[in-house]
Design a protein around this motif. Structure first.
Motif, PDB file in Angstrom:
ATOM      1  N   GLY A   1       0.765  -1.233   0.000  1.00 25.82           N
ATOM      2  CA  GLY A   1       0.000   0.000   0.000  1.00 25.82           C
ATOM      3  C   GLY A   1       0.799   1.288   0.000  1.00 25.82           C
ATOM      4  N   PHE A   2       2.101   1.221  -0.181  1.00 25.27           N
ATOM      5  CA  PHE A   2       2.924   2.420  -0.251  1.00 25.27           C
ATOM      6  C   PHE A   2       3.175   2.781  -1.711  1.00 25.27           C
ATOM      7  CE2 PHE A   2       3.917   0.466   3.835  1.00 25.27           C
ATOM      8  CZ  PHE A   2       3.805   1.542   4.700  1.00 25.27           C
ATOM      9  N   HIS A   3       3.417   4.058  -1.981  1.00 21.84           N
ATOM     10  CA  HIS A   3       3.592   4.520  -3.360  1.00 21.84           C
ATOM     11  C   HIS A   3       5.044   4.494  -3.810  1.00 21.84           C
ATOM     12  CE1 HIS A   3      -0.590   5.604  -3.522  1.00 21.84           C
ATOM     13  NE2 HIS A   3      -0.456   6.297  -2.394  1.00 21.84           N
ATOM     14  N   CYS A   4       5.963   4.398  -2.882  1.00 21.08           N
ATOM     15  CA  CYS A   4       7.390   4.382  -3.195  1.00 21.08           C
ATOM     16  C   CYS A   4       7.834   2.936  -3.427  1.00 21.08           C
ATOM     17  CB  CYS A   4       8.177   5.001  -2.045  1.00 21.08           C
ATOM     18  SG  CYS A   4       9.948   5.057  -2.330  1.00 21.08           S
ATOM     19  N   GLY A   5       8.788   2.720  -4.322  1.00 16.10           N
ATOM     20  CA  GLY A   5       9.241   1.378  -4.632  1.00 16.10           C
ATOM     21  C   GLY A   5      10.398   0.886  -3.790  1.00 16.10           C
ATOM     22  N   ILE A   6      10.890   1.728  -2.876  1.00 19.24           N
ATOM     23  CA  ILE A   6      12.043   1.363  -2.051  1.00 19.24           C
ATOM     24  C   ILE A   6      11.686   1.573  -0.585  1.00 19.24           C
ATOM     25  CG2 ILE A   6      14.449   1.899  -1.518  1.00 19.24           C
ATOM     26  CD1 ILE A   6      14.717   2.933  -4.390  1.00 19.24           C
ATOM     27  N   TRP A   7      12.002   0.575   0.248  1.00 21.27           N
ATOM     28  CA  TRP A   7      11.730   0.682   1.681  1.00 21.27           C
ATOM     29  C   TRP A   7      12.629   1.722   2.342  1.00 21.27           C
ATOM     30  CZ3 TRP A   7       7.487  -1.177   3.505  1.00 21.27           C
ATOM     31  CH2 TRP A   7       6.951  -2.377   3.053  1.00 21.27           C
ATOM     32  N   ASN A   8      12.094   2.400   3.345  1.00 19.06           N
ATOM     33  CA  ASN A   8      12.907   3.208   4.257  1.00 19.06           C
ATOM     34  C   ASN A   8      12.422   2.928   5.680  1.00 19.06           C
ATOM     35  OD1 ASN A   8      10.742   5.010   4.943  1.00 19.06           O
ATOM     36  ND2 ASN A   8      11.137   6.185   3.081  1.00 19.06           N
ATOM     37  N   THR A   9      13.144   3.431   6.644  1.00 21.23           N
ATOM     38  CA  THR A   9      12.851   3.120   8.039  1.00 21.23           C
ATOM     39  C   THR A   9      11.445   3.548   8.447  1.00 21.23           C
ATOM     40  OG1 THR A   9      15.184   3.411   8.528  1.00 21.23           O
ATOM     41  CG2 THR A   9      13.697   3.403  10.400  1.00 21.23           C
ATOM     42  N   ALA A  10      11.045   4.737   8.039  1.00 25.75           N
ATOM     43  CA  ALA A  10       9.719   5.238   8.405  1.00 25.75           C
ATOM     44  C   ALA A  10       8.612   4.360   7.822  1.00 25.75           C
ATOM     45  CB  ALA A  10       9.562   6.687   7.940  1.00 25.75           C
ATOM     46  N   MET A  11       8.808   3.893   6.610  1.00 23.41           N
ATOM     47  CA  MET A  11       7.799   3.037   5.984  1.00 23.41           C
ATOM     48  C   MET A  11       7.697   1.695   6.701  1.00 23.41           C
ATOM     49  SD  MET A  11       8.676   3.932   2.007  1.00 23.41           S
ATOM     50  CE  MET A  11       7.880   2.510   1.342  1.00 23.41           C
ATOM     51  N   ILE A  12       8.826   1.143   7.106  1.00 28.07           N
ATOM     52  CA  ILE A  12       8.796  -0.136   7.820  1.00 28.07           C
ATOM     53  C   ILE A  12       8.144   0.035   9.184  1.00 28.07           C
ATOM     54  CG2 ILE A  12      10.240  -1.918   8.879  1.00 28.07           C
ATOM     55  CD1 ILE A  12      12.067  -1.688   6.422  1.00 28.07           C
ATOM     56  N   ALA A  13       8.426   1.151   9.865  1.00 26.90           N
ATOM     57  CA  ALA A  13       7.777   1.416  11.152  1.00 26.90           C
ATOM     58  C   ALA A  13       6.263   1.534  10.967  1.00 26.90           C
ATOM     59  CB  ALA A  13       8.346   2.683  11.778  1.00 26.90           C
ATOM     60  N   GLU A  14       5.839   2.197   9.900  1.00 27.51           N
ATOM     61  CA  GLU A  14       4.404   2.324   9.606  1.00 27.51           C
ATOM     62  C   GLU A  14       3.795   0.962   9.261  1.00 27.51           C
ATOM     63  OE1 GLU A  14       0.777   4.417   9.106  1.00 27.51           O
ATOM     64  OE2 GLU A  14       2.652   4.984  10.054  1.00 27.51           O
ATOM     65  N   LEU A  15       4.520   0.148   8.501  1.00 28.72           N
ATOM     66  CA  LEU A  15       4.057  -1.200   8.161  1.00 28.72           C
ATOM     67  C   LEU A  15       3.859  -2.044   9.415  1.00 28.72           C
ATOM     68  CD1 LEU A  15       3.574  -3.341   5.870  1.00 28.72           C
ATOM     69  CD2 LEU A  15       5.983  -3.944   6.165  1.00 28.72           C
ATOM     70  N   ILE A  16       4.809  -1.952  10.353  1.00 29.29           N
ATOM     71  CA  ILE A  16       4.693  -2.699  11.605  1.00 29.29           C
ATOM     72  C   ILE A  16       3.454  -2.252  12.370  1.00 29.29           C
ATOM     73  CG2 ILE A  16       5.777  -3.079  13.863  1.00 29.29           C
ATOM     74  CD1 ILE A  16       8.497  -2.914  12.378  1.00 29.29           C
ATOM     75  N   TRP A  17       3.180  -0.958  12.379  1.00 27.09           N
ATOM     76  CA  TRP A  17       2.000  -0.453  13.080  1.00 27.09           C
ATOM     77  C   TRP A  17       0.713  -0.916  12.392  1.00 27.09           C
ATOM     78  CZ3 TRP A  17      -0.224   0.669  17.246  1.00 27.09           C
ATOM     79  CH2 TRP A  17      -1.409   1.405  17.284  1.00 27.09           C
ATOM     80  N   LEU A  18       0.671  -0.803  11.060  1.00 23.70           N
ATOM     81  CA  LEU A  18      -0.550  -1.154  10.334  1.00 23.70           C
ATOM     82  C   LEU A  18      -0.856  -2.652  10.359  1.00 23.70           C
ATOM     83  CD1 LEU A  18      -0.120   1.135   7.199  1.00 23.70           C
ATOM     84  CD2 LEU A  18      -1.726   1.448   9.093  1.00 23.70           C
ATOM     85  N   LYS A  19       0.158  -3.488  10.210  1.00 24.06           N
ATOM     86  CA  LYS A  19      -0.066  -4.924  10.082  1.00 24.06           C
ATOM     87  C   LYS A  19       0.061  -5.682  11.401  1.00 24.06           C
ATOM     88  CE  LYS A  19      -0.380  -4.683   5.564  1.00 24.06           C
ATOM     89  NZ  LYS A  19      -1.519  -5.043   4.767  1.00 24.06           N
TER      90      LYS A  19
END
Length: 67
Positions: free
Chosen positions: A42-60
């Protein structure tokens, strides 16, 4: 030598530090989610970064990490 040679291979540090917020099962699930890539999660960027992984952990996994 009463404690053996465990100190040579770092066993004397075992159990120190902050405990993980994620269980072993959650960590395994996180690995699978990360392998799928950001766009499949569900993210628009094709490369992971720390903030996105933290958000993924919260969402999932509903575990909060500060970034």
């Amino acid at each position: 030598m009463h404690k053996g040679v465990g100190w040579l291979i770092g066993q004397h540090y075992q159990g120190r530090g902050r405990k993980s917020k994620l269980t072993k099962d959650q960590k395994n699930r996180l690995v699978e989610l990360i392998k799928k890539g950001p766009e499949d999660n569900g993210f628009h960027c094709g490369i992971w970064n720390t903030a996105m992984i933290a958000e993924l952990i919260w969402l999932k996994l509903e575990v909060r990490y500060k970034t």
